[in-house]
Design a protein around this motif. Structure first.
Motif, PDB file in Angstrom:
ATOM      1  N   ALA A   1       0.835  -1.203   0.000  1.00  0.00           N
ATOM      2  CA  ALA A   1       0.000   0.000   0.000  1.00  0.00           C
ATOM      3  C   ALA A   1       0.871   1.254   0.000  1.00  0.00           C
ATOM      4  O   ALA A   1       1.961   1.274   0.565  1.00  0.00           O
ATOM      5  CB  ALA A   1      -0.921  -0.005   1.206  1.00  0.00           C
ATOM      6  N   SER A   2       0.377   2.309  -0.635  1.00  0.00           N
ATOM      7  CA  SER A   2       1.105   3.574  -0.733  1.00  0.00           C
ATOM      8  C   SER A   2       0.484   4.585   0.215  1.00  0.00           C
ATOM      9  O   SER A   2      -0.737   4.585   0.451  1.00  0.00           O
ATOM     10  CB  SER A   2       1.047   4.102  -2.169  1.00  0.00           C
ATOM     11  OG  SER A   2       1.728   5.321  -2.263  1.00  0.00           O
ATOM     12  N   HIS A   3       1.302   5.461   0.764  1.00  0.00           N
ATOM     13  CA  HIS A   3       0.844   6.474   1.704  1.00  0.00           C
ATOM     14  C   HIS A   3       1.346   7.858   1.270  1.00  0.00           C
ATOM     15  O   HIS A   3       2.244   7.980   0.453  1.00  0.00           O
ATOM     16  CB  HIS A   3       1.362   6.166   3.118  1.00  0.00           C
ATOM     17  CG  HIS A   3       0.792   4.936   3.716  1.00  0.00           C
ATOM     18  ND1 HIS A   3       1.226   3.674   3.370  1.00  0.00           N
ATOM     19  CD2 HIS A   3      -0.186   4.749   4.651  1.00  0.00           C
ATOM     20  CE1 HIS A   3       0.561   2.769   4.055  1.00  0.00           C
ATOM     21  NE2 HIS A   3      -0.308   3.396   4.855  1.00  0.00           N
TER      22      HIS A   3
ATOM     23  N   GLN B   1      -0.650   9.634   6.002  1.00  0.00           N
ATOM     24  CA  GLN B   1      -2.042   9.305   5.715  1.00  0.00           C
ATOM     25  C   GLN B   1      -2.098   8.337   4.553  1.00  0.00           C
ATOM     26  O   GLN B   1      -1.214   8.314   3.695  1.00  0.00           O
ATOM     27  CB  GLN B   1      -2.838  10.575   5.369  1.00  0.00           C
ATOM     28  CG  GLN B   1      -2.840  11.634   6.464  1.00  0.00           C
ATOM     29  CD  GLN B   1      -3.676  12.847   6.086  1.00  0.00           C
ATOM     30  OE1 GLN B   1      -4.570  12.754   5.242  1.00  0.00           O
ATOM     31  NE2 GLN B   1      -3.395  13.987   6.708  1.00  0.00           N
ATOM     32  N   THR B   2      -3.140   7.560   4.545  1.00  0.00           N
ATOM     33  CA  THR B   2      -3.340   6.653   3.420  1.00  0.00           C
ATOM     34  C   THR B   2      -3.540   7.463   2.150  1.00  0.00           C
ATOM     35  O   THR B   2      -4.270   8.451   2.141  1.00  0.00           O
ATOM     36  CB  THR B   2      -4.569   5.767   3.658  1.00  0.00           C
ATOM     37  OG1 THR B   2      -4.391   5.036   4.878  1.00  0.00           O
ATOM     38  CG2 THR B   2      -4.779   4.798   2.503  1.00  0.00           C
ATOM     39  N   ARG B   3      -2.884   7.045   1.108  1.00  0.00           N
ATOM     40  CA  ARG B   3      -2.955   7.821  -0.139  1.00  0.00           C
ATOM     41  C   ARG B   3      -4.355   7.743  -0.719  1.00  0.00           C
ATOM     42  O   ARG B   3      -4.900   6.650  -0.916  1.00  0.00           O
ATOM     43  CB  ARG B   3      -1.936   7.301  -1.139  1.00  0.00           C
ATOM     44  CG  ARG B   3      -1.951   8.064  -2.454  1.00  0.00           C
ATOM     45  CD  ARG B   3      -0.723   7.832  -3.278  1.00  0.00           C
ATOM     46  NE  ARG B   3      -0.738   8.628  -4.497  1.00  0.00           N
ATOM     47  CZ  ARG B   3       0.339   8.946  -5.188  1.00  0.00           C
ATOM     48  NH1 ARG B   3       1.519   8.528  -4.766  1.00  0.00           N
ATOM     49  NH2 ARG B   3       0.258   9.658  -6.283  1.00  0.00           N
TER      50      ARG B   3
END
Length: 616
Positions: free
Chosen positions: A352-354, A366-368
């Motif tokens: 996952a990317s942030h 924060q979550t992207r």
């Protein structure tokens, strides 16, 4: 600043014109070209200097019989017929002495009338004459000394810009009198030898020309009746000739008259070097122009330069700040002295990317969001436009994404974060308004609307440019100093034909409901607009234009173009801070230039250490 580029006709004046910025050098150079042939040749040798013998130079067939060889006289006594034959045939030999003449007196003394009749425009002719006579003395192998007619016995050198400034500052309200010249002549007789030319520069020279001794050259300066030019009359002995001299542009004439022409760059600014920086990302400027950041080429870091240096300590080396690993910068901005960045970070080992808000306390990680909410694709060549505001314990971060969405993140004093919040779509540009908000331009497909945002949301400001424009046209904005209005000025490209850009510039005064078209301009082919600048003292707007050659920066106003800055190599990336009037640019030779447009002053010039194999 880089070395001044001059036309071939002005190259001989480079040592003097290099004191001026490019625009002023062009104006002063025009005066020099007009006045130089008018001065005539140097007349340093005094009349009556007779040649004196200095030994024997050679034997010749012609000469005075006083210098006939002794052997020839012996021939006259022994063989008089042969002596006469040789005399008739021109066969006698004579001694040819080596002539020795007095060396031409090469000291030039120029005395200027600095009184009330010479204030204003005539001082421009004083400036040009000072330079012309300085060069005249150098070519004659001598020196020039100058003084004020009203201050007998005080003469000065003519070797530097400081000496020229001293002339411009030698203003007085005392009128010149013939007694001043008499006192000067008595003083020069006692303190100066080898004076070749005595120059008098004054409003009225007739009374002094009747003095004893008279000046060798007298220049009479008067402003024409229409006030558009200067009338000059030069008298040198029996010779007299006049000159009609048009005045330079009145816009920058006060800077010349006040001595504000020298490029005031600290001498050690040019020697500042740093590690290599990237040319793919434009410089990042703080809102005051006091700091500029560049992405480092080696390693994962950023270089932060302080553009205002102490005269005592000189420029400081850059501060390197290491960026988090596996994080890609998306947007960057200063808040005060702190540089913050929005970065895309891969959360290891999760795929996952942030979003990492580096050095932006309260926003954290924060979550992207999805691309529909915040479109910032990876691998972009540059950074997204960004404004970061901090005041009263609150911070707001405005980012303009790749889809034209204006997105806001917020954090309060307790580090409670909110966002992303979509503030508007089809946004073309935005600019900071003090410490409280932003002003931005958006398109509805047919025209451009100007809107403002503050800490409590959208203001009741919705200015519309009442002209049919391309919805994708570039736009530049300047925030108002009066935070009640938001917008200070707006420039929109109205057309692009045959590599020529046409621009509409609108200026909004405080309290106006709609922007009025201030002026329209069509740029030369190949020239592009890099920013918009509004001078705080004059409240005048100007487009910051990069020329087709990629090296010259000029200010374009209504009907006027002012060459402001030049670089030795083509400009690669450039940023103009509308808030402070400071521009920062990088060149292909990996130089950083920071220039204060409002003061016409270079703040910083940095050369990166270039190594073999260095790529942009």
């Amino acid at each position: 600043m880089s070395s001044l580029r001059l036309p071939d006709a002005l190259e001989s004046w480079r040592p003097w014109l290099s004191w001026f910025d490019a625009d002023l050098a062009a104006q002063v150079g025009e005066l020099l070209l007009r006045m130089h042939p008018w001065l005539g040749r140097f007349r340093g040798r005094r009349p009556g200097d007779a040649a004196e013998p200095d030994g024997v130079d050679d034997l010749r067939r012609r000469g005075s019989y006083e210098r006939l060889l002794s052997s020839e006289w012996l021939l006259a006594s022994e063989l008089p017929d042969e002596f006469l034959r040789r005399a008739a045939g021109g066969e006698h030999l004579f001694l040819a002495p080596r002539p020795r003449a007095h060396q031409a007196d090469s000291l030039i003394v120029a005395l200027f009338d600095c009184g009330p009749m010479q204030l204003g425009a005539p001082r421009l002719a004083h400036l040009a004459l000072w330079i012309l006579l300085s060069r005249r003395a150098v070519e004659a192998g001598g020196v020039m000394r100058w003084g004020s007619l009203q201050q007998p016995g005080q003469w000065h050198e003519a070797a530097s810009a400081a000496d020229l400034k001293r002339l411009l500052n030698a203003r007085t309200f005392a009128s010149v009198r013939p007694e001043h010249w008499d006192e000067w002549m008595r003083w020069l007789d006692q303190h100066a030898n080898g004076i070749g030319e005595r120059w008098l520069v004054a409003h009225d020279t007739e009374a002094i020309q009747r003095a004893t001794p008279p000046p060798s050259h007298a220049v009479q300066l008067r402003r024409s009746l229409d006030g558009e030019s200067l009338e000059l009359k030069l008298s040198a002995g029996a010779m007299a000739r006049g000159l009609h001299l048009p005045l330079p542009s009145p816009r920058r004439t006060p800077e010349l008259l006040k001595g504000r022409f020298e490029k005031e760059v600290p001498p050690d600014v040019r020697s500042l070097r740093s590690e290599r920086f990237s040319l793919t990302v434009a410089p990042i400027l703080s809102s005051t122009g006091a700091k500029v950041a560049l992405m480092a080429l080696d390693g994962h870091g950023v270089l932060v330069f302080q553009t205002v240096s102490s005269r005592r300590q000189g420029p400081k080396p850059p501060r390197r700040e290491q960026l988090p690993v596996r994080a890609e910068p998306l947007a960057a901005a200063f808040a005060g002295k702190t540089l913050g960045m929005v970065m895309s970070r891969q959360a290891y080992p999760s795929p996952a990317s942030h979003l990492l808000f580096w050095q932006m306390s309260g926003l954290g990680i924060q979550t992207r969001p999805s691309a529909d909410e915040f479109n910032a694709p990876p691998g972009r060549a540059g950074l997204l436009p960004c404004v970061w505001l901090r005041n009263a314990g609150m911070q707001r971060l405005y980012v303009l994404d790749a889809s034209g969405h204006l997105v806001l993140w917020m954090a309060d004093s307790k580090h409670r974060a909110r966002g992303p919040m979509l503030m508007d779509k089809n946004v073309l540009a935005m600019a900071r308004v003090g410490d409280r908000g932003v002003v931005y331009a958006c398109s509805d497909g047919h025209s451009v609307a100007i809107r403002a945002l503050a800490d409590h949301g959208r203001e009741k400001l919705d200015h519309r440019i009442p002209y049919a424009l391309d919805a994708s046209a570039p736009v530049f904005l300047v925030g108002s100093t009066d935070q009640r209005s938001g917008l200070g000025a707006c420039a929109v490209r109205s057309a692009l034909e045959d590599s020529q850009e046409s621009w509409l510039v609108s200026d909004v005064e405080a309290g106006e409901e709609l922007p009025s078209l201030s002026w329209q301009v069509r740029l030369p082919a190949g020239a592009t607009v890099a920013g918009l600048f509004k001078s705080a003292p004059t409240q005048r707007c100007a487009l910051v234009v990069k020329s087709a050659n990629g090296r010259d920066i000029s200010l374009q106003t209504s009907g006027e173009t002012e060459l402001t800055y030049s670089t030795g190599a083509p400009i690669e990336r450039m940023t103009v801070c509308a808030n402070s009037g400071v521009m920062a640019l990088t060149t292909r030779t990996r130089e950083l230039h920071v220039f204060d447009i409002s003061r016409r002053q270079a703040r910083l010039v940095v050369q990166a250490d270039v190594q073999t194999g260095d790529n942009a």
